[in-house]
Enzyme design. Structure first.
Site, PDB file in Angstrom:
ATOM      1  N   GLY A  63       0.802  -1.220   0.000  1.00  0.00           N
ATOM      2  CA  GLY A  63       0.000   0.000   0.000  1.00  0.00           C
ATOM      3  C   GLY A  63       0.836   1.271   0.000  1.00  0.00           C
ATOM      4  O   GLY A  63       2.037   1.252  -0.269  1.00  0.00           O
ATOM      5  N   TYR A  64       0.169   2.392   0.299  1.00  0.00           N
ATOM      6  CA  TYR A  64       0.745   3.733   0.178  1.00  0.00           C
ATOM      7  C   TYR A  64       1.331   3.867  -1.236  1.00  0.00           C
ATOM      8  O   TYR A  64       2.511   4.123  -1.446  1.00  0.00           O
ATOM      9  CB  TYR A  64       1.796   4.008   1.261  1.00  0.00           C
ATOM     10  CG  TYR A  64       1.810   5.474   1.625  1.00  0.00           C
ATOM     11  CD1 TYR A  64       0.743   6.036   2.315  1.00  0.00           C
ATOM     12  CD2 TYR A  64       2.852   6.316   1.233  1.00  0.00           C
ATOM     13  CE1 TYR A  64       0.722   7.393   2.619  1.00  0.00           C
ATOM     14  CE2 TYR A  64       2.836   7.662   1.535  1.00  0.00           C
ATOM     15  CZ  TYR A  64       1.777   8.194   2.227  1.00  0.00           C
ATOM     16  OH  TYR A  64       1.747   9.527   2.520  1.00  0.00           O
ATOM     17  N   LEU A  65       0.431   3.698  -2.192  1.00  0.00           N
ATOM     18  CA  LEU A  65       0.825   3.462  -3.584  1.00  0.00           C
ATOM     19  C   LEU A  65       1.416   4.698  -4.249  1.00  0.00           C
ATOM     20  O   LEU A  65       0.957   5.811  -4.037  1.00  0.00           O
ATOM     21  CB  LEU A  65      -0.399   2.990  -4.378  1.00  0.00           C
ATOM     22  CG  LEU A  65      -1.080   1.739  -3.820  1.00  0.00           C
ATOM     23  CD1 LEU A  65      -2.332   1.413  -4.620  1.00  0.00           C
ATOM     24  CD2 LEU A  65      -0.131   0.556  -3.787  1.00  0.00           C
ATOM     25  N   HIS A  66       2.418   4.461  -5.079  1.00  0.00           N
ATOM     26  CA  HIS A  66       3.035   5.523  -5.881  1.00  0.00           C
ATOM     27  C   HIS A  66       3.058   5.069  -7.336  1.00  0.00           C
ATOM     28  O   HIS A  66       2.563   3.965  -7.663  1.00  0.00           O
ATOM     29  CB  HIS A  66       4.443   5.849  -5.356  1.00  0.00           C
ATOM     30  CG  HIS A  66       5.308   4.634  -5.183  1.00  0.00           C
ATOM     31  ND1 HIS A  66       5.752   3.874  -6.247  1.00  0.00           N
ATOM     32  CD2 HIS A  66       5.793   4.027  -4.071  1.00  0.00           C
ATOM     33  CE1 HIS A  66       6.481   2.882  -5.799  1.00  0.00           C
ATOM     34  NE2 HIS A  66       6.518   2.934  -4.482  1.00  0.00           N
TER      35      HIS A  66
ATOM     36  N   HIS B 177       4.055   1.460  -8.203  1.00  0.00           N
ATOM     37  CA  HIS B 177       2.989   0.441  -8.069  1.00  0.00           C
ATOM     38  C   HIS B 177       1.991   0.559  -9.216  1.00  0.00           C
ATOM     39  O   HIS B 177       1.526  -0.442  -9.757  1.00  0.00           O
ATOM     40  CB  HIS B 177       2.204   0.661  -6.772  1.00  0.00           C
ATOM     41  CG  HIS B 177       2.989   0.496  -5.520  1.00  0.00           C
ATOM     42  ND1 HIS B 177       3.257   1.541  -4.657  1.00  0.00           N
ATOM     43  CD2 HIS B 177       3.555  -0.607  -4.971  1.00  0.00           C
ATOM     44  CE1 HIS B 177       3.946   1.093  -3.630  1.00  0.00           C
ATOM     45  NE2 HIS B 177       4.151  -0.195  -3.789  1.00  0.00           N
TER      46      HIS B 177
ATOM     47  N   LYS C 282      12.903  -2.462  -8.332  1.00  0.00           N
ATOM     48  CA  LYS C 282      13.615  -1.691  -7.304  1.00  0.00           C
ATOM     49  C   LYS C 282      14.052  -2.624  -6.176  1.00  0.00           C
ATOM     50  O   LYS C 282      15.157  -2.516  -5.664  1.00  0.00           O
ATOM     51  CB  LYS C 282      12.766  -0.559  -6.736  1.00  0.00           C
ATOM     52  CG  LYS C 282      13.594   0.294  -5.779  1.00  0.00           C
ATOM     53  CD  LYS C 282      12.853   1.447  -5.222  1.00  0.00           C
ATOM     54  CE  LYS C 282      11.904   1.051  -4.138  1.00  0.00           C
ATOM     55  NZ  LYS C 282      12.569   0.634  -2.888  1.00  0.00           N
TER      56      LYS C 282
ATOM     57  N   SER D 222       7.575   3.905  -1.138  1.00  0.00           N
ATOM     58  CA  SER D 222       6.649   4.402  -0.104  1.00  0.00           C
ATOM     59  C   SER D 222       7.436   5.041   1.033  1.00  0.00           C
ATOM     60  O   SER D 222       6.960   5.964   1.694  1.00  0.00           O
ATOM     61  CB  SER D 222       5.794   3.264   0.433  1.00  0.00           C
ATOM     62  OG  SER D 222       5.121   2.631  -0.641  1.00  0.00           O
TER      63      SER D 222
END
Ligand code: PAF
Length: 285
Positions: A34-37, A40, A155, A192
């Site tokens: 989660g805490y998508l950027h 993602h 990454k 994230s």
């Protein structure tokens, strides 16, 4: 695109995925914390493409406790489920699994996946147990989702190799797709954990990608000695105030250190900018 369906219960998710597969629908899965950027989201758009119009693009959002060490950032890891769901919808994801940890791990949980060799060294050396937690949760997510393909970012290069080794060794019937690193315009690899950085730390964090690009340029210019490439990158990182964890030139699949960079060799770095541990890597020409 419309909002994805949110499913909380892993058993319901598994049943629905099984039904989709039995109906002949192709499934593409993107596991995340989660805490998508945008990194993602690039995986999710590719999942949408690979699933096809009749298939299912799935994402999981689960901050997996078993891959965090006792002194690590599990409790403060950034979370934003409603923002993430909106982003998943925009990227074309059909369904999201976001379970509670208690629904993923039985109170008596005692089974683990250990990928022995490729998990040692690099992040595995400084984060004992991390890849055991990653491999175990990814194995569970694959069993729950029955995907044709699962997508992971490059990454986390070592993580990608751990997952590939697990799939190879345990005969899992799934394709693992590695997707290129997505960077900010100035080169910083999206993560994230970049959310932890102050403005001043973010400037220092740029030294990771710069050191890697510089090593790539030196390799293109004919410098093949891993020790020389590593020393140059380490000096650049330390000069920028990064506490270096490792700088290594490795064989890309086994992650064994190499003395001479060959085409495809990978340079991997990890370091602390303030309290934040960042990683990055680049393929050497
Ligand atoms: O890369 C991540 O976000 C996580 O390690 C993963 C693969 C979702 C497992 O928790």
């Amino acid at each position: 695109m419309s909002a994805p369906e949110l499913i909380r219960d892993p058993r319901e998710w598994q049943r629905r995925c099984r039904e989709a597969r039995q109906a002949g629908r192709r499934i593409a899965l993107v596991p995340t914390m989660g805490y998508l950027h945008d990194g993602h989201l690039s995986l999710m758009r590719e999942a949408r493409r690979r699933a096809g119009a009749d298939g299912l693009a799935l994402a999981t959002i689960f901050v997996n406790p078993t891959q965090f060490g006792p002194q690590e950032d599990l409790s403060r890891y950034p979370r934003d489920l409603s923002g993430d769901l909106a982003k998943c919808g925009q990227a074309g994801v059909d369904r999201v699994l976001a379970p509670e940890a208690s629904a993923v791990y039985h109170p008596l949980h005692e089974s683990w996946v250990d990928v022995t060799s490729v998990s040692q060294g690099l992040c595995g050396a400084s984060r004992p147990g991390h890849f055991r937690g990653v491999a175990t949760v990814v194995m569970k997510l694959l069993h729950l989702s029955h995907p044709d393909v699962a997508l992971f970012g490059e990454k986390d290069w070592q993580q990608l190799q751990v997952i590939r080794a697990m799939v190879r060794d345990l005969d899992l019937d799934v394709e693992i797709a590695g997707m290129p690193i997505i960077r900010e315009q100035d080169g910083l690899a999206m993560s994230s954990r970049n959310a932890y950085l102050s403005a001043e730390e973010r400037v220092r964090a740029l030294s990771l990608s710069r050191a890697l690009f510089e090593a790539g340029a030196r390799a293109r210019g004919g410098e093949r000695r891993a020790a020389a490439l590593q020393a140059g990158a380490r000096a650049a990182l330390e000069g920028a105030g990064v506490r270096v964890d490792y700088v290594e030139v490795v064989q890309p699949e086994t992650l064994r250190p190499v003395a001479e960079a060959a085409p495809g060799s990978r340079m991997l770095v990890a370091g602390f900018v303030g309290r934040t541990r960042l990683i990055d890597n680049v393929g050497l020409p």
